[in-house]
Design an enzyme around this catalytic site. Structure first.
Site, PDB file in Angstrom:
ATOM      1  N   ASP A 316       0.793  -1.231   0.077  1.00 31.63           N
ATOM      2  CA  ASP A 316      -0.165   0.146  -0.267  1.00 31.63           C
ATOM      3  C   ASP A 316       1.168   1.184  -0.273  1.00 31.63           C
ATOM      4  OD1 ASP A 316      -1.975   1.320  -0.198  1.00 31.63           O
ATOM      5  OD2 ASP A 316      -3.160   1.030   1.524  1.00 31.63           O
ATOM      6  N   GLU A 516      -9.808   7.327   4.075  1.00 34.40           N
ATOM      7  CA  GLU A 516      -9.080   6.733   5.127  1.00 34.40           C
ATOM      8  C   GLU A 516      -8.284   7.541   5.713  1.00 34.40           C
ATOM      9  OE1 GLU A 516      -5.531   4.888   3.374  1.00 34.40           O
ATOM     10  OE2 GLU A 516      -5.993   6.105   1.450  1.00 34.40           O
TER      11      GLU A 516
END
Length: 840
Positions: A316, A516
């Site tokens: 990520d 997020e």
């Protein structure tokens, strides 16, 4: 799930997470996946082995590194031949947020052609472009936006999920992109998590049923159209435990035993692998204290070994940085643990050279590099990359009509209809006759950004307007179309005011957009998020107007007060671009008949109390307000009585020794601003901006450890002074701020061509508590790297109240300069090893 038939699901019904003291590796936990497609091929192995034998170490490492287009140039792609690249949530080709489909395709061509140009690096291996197509091709201006996953979970329709996957693949194909970072298969257990809406359900059963269908929609079905034509490479993410972190903290720690990790958080990966998913993204979170990106047991022994995953693991965004022994520019530990492709948005050149060196020094075995590159090359070959021409010349790219196709909009509208969950319908207020006089109110009524949420044209979605969604329909617009066609009367009033009393009111309220870690919350009480909407509902109720609340949210929230003030209440989640789907259900047709009944069922339990953060199906103590699976239809005659409005007394521990101002994101009481002398201080709402004169000073978001957790300021005028300022937007007591004693920050000087650079802390008017000049800074701070800086405050007495207010930080420069700032906080004592600037 094939012969496995969700065999692990019955066990989890009685399964509960172990306490911290009981956490341990379970013995003989079987992660094996049955009925996976046979992806192994001797001919493919031979082809990849032949290619690897001809590649240099540098060419292999380049295949493993994934830069981001905001930092990557075409020339750098030509020089290194990176195996892939991505666009982040806030980045579009050439910096054009509203770039059209043709522009995305043009950019794809340029990067492809640079990657196969072997004149510098000697490599002609084509690159692939990855993108976060979270709910449709959602980063692209004008794309069809489907409901976010939480809404799709309420549809209970796996076939619909496959259709959405196919439609998404077609729109991605139309822009020339090969790789999709979807689906998210998290199973969320604490609704405070800011990514809750990316999850289909709190229950692994739905996630398992959906994950494989979405993968098949994106990639194609094995032995039919697998990885052919418009189908793209899919990614199951985030492996593993991302939805189970303590307190719902994004990128936090998931504390559970191995069997529960498999049965709850692993559910989606079983069906994804059975659909032949080619990519799995590792998760930011830790499992029992160890970062997953550095967890060899999970990535190699479990995923690649026991589960038999034959694709590749991608990291990520900068997540490698958090692995022990790693930083932004190197991470042998993640590679050795099993990460095959490293998402290194900004520091990719340094990461490339450091990785080459680490292999040469034996820190990373060459066999691990060959395995990683081999896995990635096999995926490229399965997709047929080596036999496909550049993006614009591919058969599937010659269908611009696929982008925002009418059929896709109709599919999205259908998905909206099926995702709506009716929680209350007292007196059968719904459906509403379109011939009525209808008042539409609320912040979300004509607000496509609110109904789309995060990951929509921009990362957080917070700065979007209706103009950023050119083909979309707001909920009000969808209602108006049908009411006008039926000769009814409809008016829009955000605050709920009216001239002529309506027959009924539809009030659209909910959360503002987020994504997020910006989206993490500490309370489920909607009243603490929005204290204005309840007043509208209460006023309409007092005026005896039947009221329907349409609630837009990325998670269930405590809305007991709003429920009591509403005659009907609809959980609409984040429906995306096709707001007319709401009208299809809550409005009757012109003859008074139901157009589409409610069919959505809760895939998340709805909280009874404002502190009921972890209420999940099959909990030993399960007392939700509305249980998992709840959802009324027009056939139901259920009168919802008043529910308790008592708010718990939640106490939050405040760390008075460390008060963040700009740590990962801005605290609520501060904003960045710019001053150039031509106008008053200009405060900036988004991640980028320009000074009032339009040229002297610019601000853009950059990355330190997280996405957009730093700001870069560039001074463009050689003869004009301008200031970058972190300003308190709420009244602040200087005495209270001074109790902290130090202002702490990270600073990276990039370019400095003059001697007028000053760093000032805690300023009111013309007086600053402390000021550090450029000559002192030049001798103490290293150029091009992040420096820890601590500035003592309280050196000079300042007024706590002034016309200009209080500034926490000022950076003043006359001339050309460039620097980045992050992690600004008020602290009691300076960080060890920081550059300390005491009072003169």
């Amino acid at each position: 799930m094939g012969s496995r038939k969700l065999a692990f699901i019955p066990f989890l019904l009685a399964c509960t997470a172990m306490s911290r003291g009981e956490v341990a590796f379970a013995k003989n936990v079987d992660w094996s996946v049955n009925n996976k497609p046979e992806l192994h091929s001797d001919s493919l192995d031979k082809a990849v082995a032949g290619l690897l034998s001809k590649m240099t170490l540098e060419q292999k490492v380049a295949q493993m590194i994934q830069p981001e287009i905001g930092y990557l140039s075409v020339e750098q792609m030509r020089r290194y031949g990176f195996g892939s690249y991505l666009n982040g949530g806030n980045t579009a080709p050439y910096g054009l947020k509203r770039a059209d489909q043709k522009t995305w395709l043009k950019y794809a061509d340029e990067m492809y052609e640079a990657s196969v140009d072997g004149s510098i690096d000697g490599s002609k291996i084509p690159t692939v472009w990855g993108t976060d197509a979270m709910h449709g091709h959602s980063n692209v201006f004008g794309a069809t936006l489907f409901p976010h996953n939480i809404g799709l979970g309420a549809t209970r329709n796996p076939a619909l999920i496959a259709e959405i996957g196919r439609a998404t693949a077609k729109e991605v194909a139309a822009t020339g992109i090969e790789w999709v970072f979807a689906p998210t298969v998290a199973v969320v257990r604490d609704d405070r998590w800011g990514r809750t809406y990316e999850s289909y359900s709190e229950d692994p059963e739905i996630v398992a049923r959906y994950a494989g269908r979405m993968v098949a929609g994106i990639q194609g079905t094995y032995n039919q159209d697998y990885l052919e034509g418009y189908h793209r490479l899919a990614t199951a993410k985030h492996f593993i435990g991302d939805g189970g972190t303590e307190n719902g903290i994004d990128r936090g720690n998931t504390v559970i035993d191995e069997r529960t990790l498999r049965d709850i958080h692993g559910a989606g990966y079983f069906s994804a692998l059975q659909a032949g998913v080619q990519s799995v993204m590792a998760s930011f979170n830790s499992w029992n204290g160890e970062r997953v990106h550095g967890h060899k047991y999970l990535l190699t022994d479990v995923l690649k070994g026991q589960m038999g995953f034959e694709g590749f693991v991608v990291s990520d965004w900068n997540a490698h940085k958090f692995v022990d022994g790693c930083d932004l520019q190197q991470c042998a530990a993640a590679i050795n643990a099993g990460v095959d492709v490293l998402m290194v948005p900004e520091h990719f050149e340094a990461f490339f050279h450091n990785t080459v060196r680490q292999v040469q020094e034996g820190v990373i075995p060459l066999s691990r590099i060959d395995d990683a590159v081999g896995r990635f090359l096999k995926a490229k070959m399965r997709w047929g990359l080596f036999s496909r021409p550049k993006p614009s010349m591919r058969v599937e790219s010659k269908h611009p009509e696929w982008f925002n196709a009418k059929a896709h909009r109709e599919l999205a509208e259908k998905a909206v209809r099926q995702s709506l969950v009716l929680l209350k319908n007292n007196g059968h207020v719904l459906p509403i006759s379109p011939k009525s006089r209808i008042l539409v109110a609320g912040k979300g009524a004509d607000n496509i950004a609110m109904q789309a949420g995060g990951w929509s044209v921009s990362w957080q979605g917070s700065e979007n307007t209706n103009a950023d969604f050119p083909h979309a329909t707001s909920i009000y617009q969808g209602l108006r179309q049908q009411v006008v066609a039926a000769n009814g009367a409809i008016s829009l009033s955000v605050d709920g005011s009216y001239d002529i009393k309506p027959d009924v009111a539809i009030v659209v309220i909910g959360e503002q957009p987020y994504a997020e870690w910006f989206g993490d919350i500490k309370t489920l009480d909607f009243g603490q998020i929005d204290n204005e909407s309840l007043a509208i509902l209460k006023r309409l109720k007092a005026e005896h107007i039947p009221t329907v609340t349409v609630f837009l949210s990325g998670r269930p929230l405590w809305v007991n007060k709003e429920l009591n003030a509403s005659d009907a209440f609809v959980a609409a989640w984040l429906p995306g671009s096709e707001g007319q789907g709401v009208a299809d259900v809550i409005l009757a047709d012109a003859n008074g008949s139901v157009q589409h009944d409610f069919s959505g069922k809760l895939s998340f339990s709805w909280p009874r109390y404002d502190n009921q953060f972890t209420v999940n199906r099959n909990d030993k103590q399960y007392e939700p307000l509305f249980p998992y699976g709840y959802g009324l239809t027009y056939k139901d005659s259920i009168t919802q009585g008043a529910v308790s409005e008592i708010v718990s007394k939640q106490t939050e521990q405040v760390d008075t020794d460390n008060i963040p101002l700009f740590v990962r994101n801005l605290s609520p009481d501060v904003k960045w601003g710019m001053l150039d002398g031509s106008a008053p201080l200009a405060l900036v709402d988004g991640p980028s901006g320009i000074s009032p004169d339009g040229y002297s000073l610019s601000m853009q978001s950059v990355n330190l450890a997280y996405q957009e957790d730093a700001r870069k300021f560039v001074w463009h005028s050689s003869d004009k002074s301008a200031s970058a300022i972190l300003h308190f937007v709420t009244p602040k007591s200087a005495k209270g701020v001074l109790a902290s004693r130090f202002l702490e920050l990270k600073m990276r000087p990039d370019v400095k061509k003059d001697n007028t650079f000053r760093l000032q802390a805690l300023c009111s008017g013309d007086i600053c508590s402390n000021s550090v000049n450029s000559s002192t800074l030049a001798t103490r701070l290293k150029k091009g790297v992040w420096n820890d800086v601590s500035i003592e405050i309280g050196c000079h007495k300042i007024n706590s109240v002034s016309k200009t207010g209080l500034d926490a930080l000022r950076i003043v420069t006359k001339g050309l300069a460039s620097l980045a700032v992050a992690d600004v906080a008020l602290v009691k004592s300076p960080k060890e090893g920081s550059q300390l600037f005491s009072c003169p």
